[in-house]
Design an enzyme around this catalytic site. Structure first.
Site, PDB file in Angstrom:
ATOM      1  N   SER A 116       0.414  -4.290   0.620  1.00 20.71           N
ATOM      2  CA  SER A 116       0.460  -4.292   2.236  1.00 20.71           C
ATOM      3  C   SER A 116       0.514  -5.600   2.704  1.00 20.71           C
ATOM      4  O   SER A 116       1.199  -6.470   2.378  1.00 20.71           O
ATOM      5  CB  SER A 116      -0.731  -3.508   2.857  1.00 20.71           C
ATOM      6  N   GLU A 213       9.178  -1.908   1.276  1.00 19.01           N
ATOM      7  CA  GLU A 213       8.557  -0.745   1.763  1.00 19.01           C
ATOM      8  C   GLU A 213       7.822  -1.445   3.088  1.00 19.01           C
ATOM      9  O   GLU A 213       7.703  -2.266   3.289  1.00 19.01           O
ATOM     10  CB  GLU A 213       7.752  -0.144   0.919  1.00 19.01           C
ATOM     11  N   HIS A 278       3.247   2.772   0.595  1.00 21.61           N
ATOM     12  CA  HIS A 278       1.922   3.235   1.318  1.00 21.61           C
ATOM     13  C   HIS A 278       1.953   4.729   1.259  1.00 21.61           C
ATOM     14  O   HIS A 278       0.996   5.526   1.755  1.00 21.61           O
ATOM     15  CB  HIS A 278       2.191   2.984   2.729  1.00 21.61           C
TER      16      HIS A 278
END
Length: 308
Positions: A116, A213, A278
């Protein structure tokens, strides 16, 4: 793009540090994560400011200087065998300029785990330290606490990396067929775009197997992010692309249309729904390791184990 220095694998009894370089960490989640790490035979130690809250900005885990000090001290501590991020959120970009990169470069490399917002640190570790890192579930997040498959893949990567040299996803599909070789890099695509033009970031993904992503980016925003990377010529020379999860980004068919429109003209293999990021049961993806992506088979085969 050349492979990076791989840190050493872990063994039972290894001392590992948990840091919070980005968003605030719930204490209950942290304690649960520490218990799981102890269950692996590890000795986790919590950096001093992990449970801090910034006095003005509640989305930050304490002051920038304190978050930076925790990370630097953990990395430079010779008694620490690995550094785990507690969670992402936002904040890494605020503190990278406060790190003493010379001191960190002098320290012995060790596994660095996170994803992230940690994407910004993965890039800095690659460029400034030349060290391979792990895009993987973090110690105080639901992906680690509640999903055994994700935990076990990370555990295998850390302790027995030979067993996970072939990375594959049950949901993987081909978006653009083909096979290609390169060195892995990537993370949250919005963070990669946000790093464009910043000092000590790579000028392009040339020769890379790009693993991307994201979360919470609607289709039009993903279009803008990818278009920015294309216009900056950052994607020139990329060898192949693997696409992970797109949680909270809207209907997948809309996201998929954008991904195809922006990435297919690159003329390189593209695999989708590759099972990292995620999403539930996320795979641990090493960054900085050579390998081959086979889009039709849905496999990423590493040349060497992620850790030595």
């Amino acid at each position: 793009m050349s492979p990076l220095t791989r840190p050493a694998r872990l063994a039972p009894g290894a001392r590992v540090a948990v840091v919070a370089p980005a968003g605030p960490v719930p204490e209950e989640s942290l304690e649960s994560g520490l218990d799981l790490l102890r269950g692996w035979g590890l000795d986790p130690v919590v950096a001093p400011h992990v449970l801090d809250r910034h006095p003005a900005f509640p989305y930050l885990a304490g002051e920038d200087a304190d978050r930076a000090a925790d990370l630097q001290n953990a990395w430079c501590d010779p008694s620490v065998d690995a550094v785990f991020c507690a969670r992402g959120g936002y904040g890494c970009q605020r503190m990278t300029g406060l790190l003493d990169w010379e001191a960190m470069r002098a320290a012995h490399p060790k596994p660095f785990v996170g994803y992230s917002d940690i994407t910004a640190l993965h890039e800095q570790f690659a460029v400034r330290l030349g060290v391979a890192t792990l895009h993987a579930p973090m110690a105080a997040t639901a992906g680690f606490l509640k999903n055994e498959a994700a935990r076990e893949h990370l555990r295998a990567t850390l302790f027995d990396p030979e067993s996970v040299r072939v990375l594959t996803s049950a949901t993987g599909r081909v978006l653009v067929p083909g096979r290609a070789r390169g060195v892995t890099l990537g993370g949250c695509v919005s963070l990669l775009a946000a790093e464009l033009g910043v000092a000590h970031t790579r000028p392009s993904a040339t020769g890379g197997l790009l693993l991307i992503e994201d979360i919470g980016e609607e289709a039009y925003r993903l279009d803008r992010i990818l278009t920015q990377l294309l216009r900056a010529r950052w994607l020139d020379g990329v060898s192949a692309v693997a696409l992970g999860s797109w949680e909270e980004c809207g209907p997948y068919e809309e996201v998929r249309a954008v991904l195809r429109d922006r990435l297919a003209p690159l003329g390189v293999p593209v695999a989708e729904e590759f099972g990292f990021g995620h999403g539930e049961g996320a795979l641990t993806m090493p960054f900085g390791v050579g390998g081959e992506l086979d889009a039709e088979a849905g496999t990423l085969t590493l040349d060497v184990p992620a850790l030595v």
